[in-house]
Motif scaffolding. Structure first.
Motif, mmCIF file in Angstrom:
data_model
loop_
_atom_site.group_PDB
_atom_site.id
_atom_site.type_symbol
_atom_site.label_atom_id
_atom_site.label_comp_id
_atom_site.label_asym_id
_atom_site.label_seq_id
_atom_site.Cartn_x
_atom_site.Cartn_y
_atom_site.Cartn_z
ATOM 1 N N THR A 1 0.820 -1.219 0.000
ATOM 2 C CA THR A 1 0.000 0.000 0.000
ATOM 3 C C THR A 1 0.850 1.264 0.000
ATOM 4 N N LYS B 1 -4.883 -4.235 -4.683
ATOM 5 C CA LYS B 1 -3.651 -4.450 -5.443
ATOM 6 C C LYS B 1 -2.983 -5.774 -5.075
ATOM 7 N N THR C 1 1.972 1.082 -8.201
ATOM 8 C CA THR C 1 0.625 1.634 -8.272
ATOM 9 C C THR C 1 -0.271 0.683 -9.069
ATOM 10 N N GLY C 2 -1.569 0.869 -8.973
ATOM 11 C CA GLY C 2 -2.489 0.061 -9.753
ATOM 12 C C GLY C 2 -2.221 0.190 -11.244
ATOM 13 N N ARG C 3 -1.897 1.381 -11.697
ATOM 14 C CA ARG C 3 -1.587 1.611 -13.115
ATOM 15 C C ARG C 3 -0.316 0.873 -13.512
ATOM 16 N N GLU C 4 0.671 0.905 -12.667
ATOM 17 C CA GLU C 4 1.913 0.196 -12.972
ATOM 18 C C GLU C 4 1.683 -1.313 -13.061
#
Length: 275
Positions: free
Chosen positions: A23, A50, A28-31
């Motif tokens: 966290t 995630k 990141t979620g995008r990564e």
């Protein structure tokens, strides 16, 4: 034909996913989305947290390949050093945390970000011994929080020279705060810790009632002066390339600085001072 790497247990897959999708310090979620797409890995739980999402992606791919090969590729891609050119300390943090778990499958992330073979651990004690980083070792030794507050970033960057420099500076910053005295280095130690003509320092580490107490106070003052002369002053003037600090020396210096801070925890401020 080369043998494929064996499958990893669910516990290892989950632990690796939790590091990479942490966290606070994880991808990141995008990564995660970009990496899964780039590596052509299924994303079976895109709406999960995630950690759960990456765990499920690892499990699905390993079940498909009957091998951990693509999970290793994911780790190597996520740990490419170029990703961390502006945050080298983040690379070390993730590397250390990954190695704590990869040791159970006989692998490790090296300084190039590659997953390489390493010793395998069967027990938690073995894992701690094999995978222990300088950061972990400092925590194991219960290093004083003031030391970590001043130089944890340098430790993570593996900048041993600057870690020693910042750690020793922390002593004098704390002495100024505790005593109210100004100055720096040996002059500050004399003003705050030396017995002086009055025999009563601004900061006393004991009751100063016996000769042994007074000798201990003087020894402590000399120890702080010694750290100043041995590490702080030379490092303030010498180029870093001329002063190599090994892992062992760094641990010894930070342990000594930690001991100094623990003695400062128990000082009492007096109305005296050297004169």
């Amino acid at each position: 034909m080369a043998l494929l790497p064996p499958r990893w247990s669910y516990s290892v897959l989950k632990a690796v996913a939790e590091v990479l999708a942490d966290t606070s310090d994880g991808l990141t979620g995008r990564e995660i989305s970009d990496l899964l797409l780039r590596l052509r890995m299924e994303d079976p739980a895109p709406n999960a947290t995630k950690r759960e999402r990456l765990t499920e992606a690892f499990v699905a791919r390993q079940n498909k390949d009957l091998s951990s090969k693509r999970i290793i590729t994911f780790i190597v891609t996520a740990m490419e050093p170029v990703r961390y050119r502006r945050q080298p300390e983040l690379f070390t943090l993730r590397q250390d945390r990954l190695n704590e778990h990869l040791v159970f499958v006989g692998m490790r992330v090296n300084d190039e970000g590659k997953v390489a073979k390493g010793p395998i651990a069967q027990t938690l004690d073995e894992a701690s011994r094999i995978a222990s980083s300088i950061r972990d070792e400092l925590h194991r030794r219960k290093c004083h929080s003031e030391v970590l507050r001043y130089c944890s970033l340098e430790v993570l960057k593996k900048s041993h020279f600057h870690a020693c420099f910042e750690a020793t500076k922390s002593i004098f910053d704390r002495i100024r705060g505790l005593s109210g005295a100004s100055g720096d280095g040996a002059a500050l130690v004399d003003a705050a810790l030396a017995l002086g003509q009055s025999g009563v320092p601004l900061l006393a580490i004991n009751l100063l009632q016996t000769q042994t107490d007074k000798d201990e106070q003087t020894g402590f003052a000399n120890l702080v002066k010694g750290l100043n002369g041995l590490y702080r002053n030379p490092m303030a003037h010498d180029p870093r390339i001329n002063r190599r600090i090994t892992d062992d020396e760094l641990l010894e210096v930070l342990t000594m600085v930690s001991m100094v801070h623990r003695r400062l925890d128990g000082v009492s401020k007096t109305s005296g001072g050297s004169s």
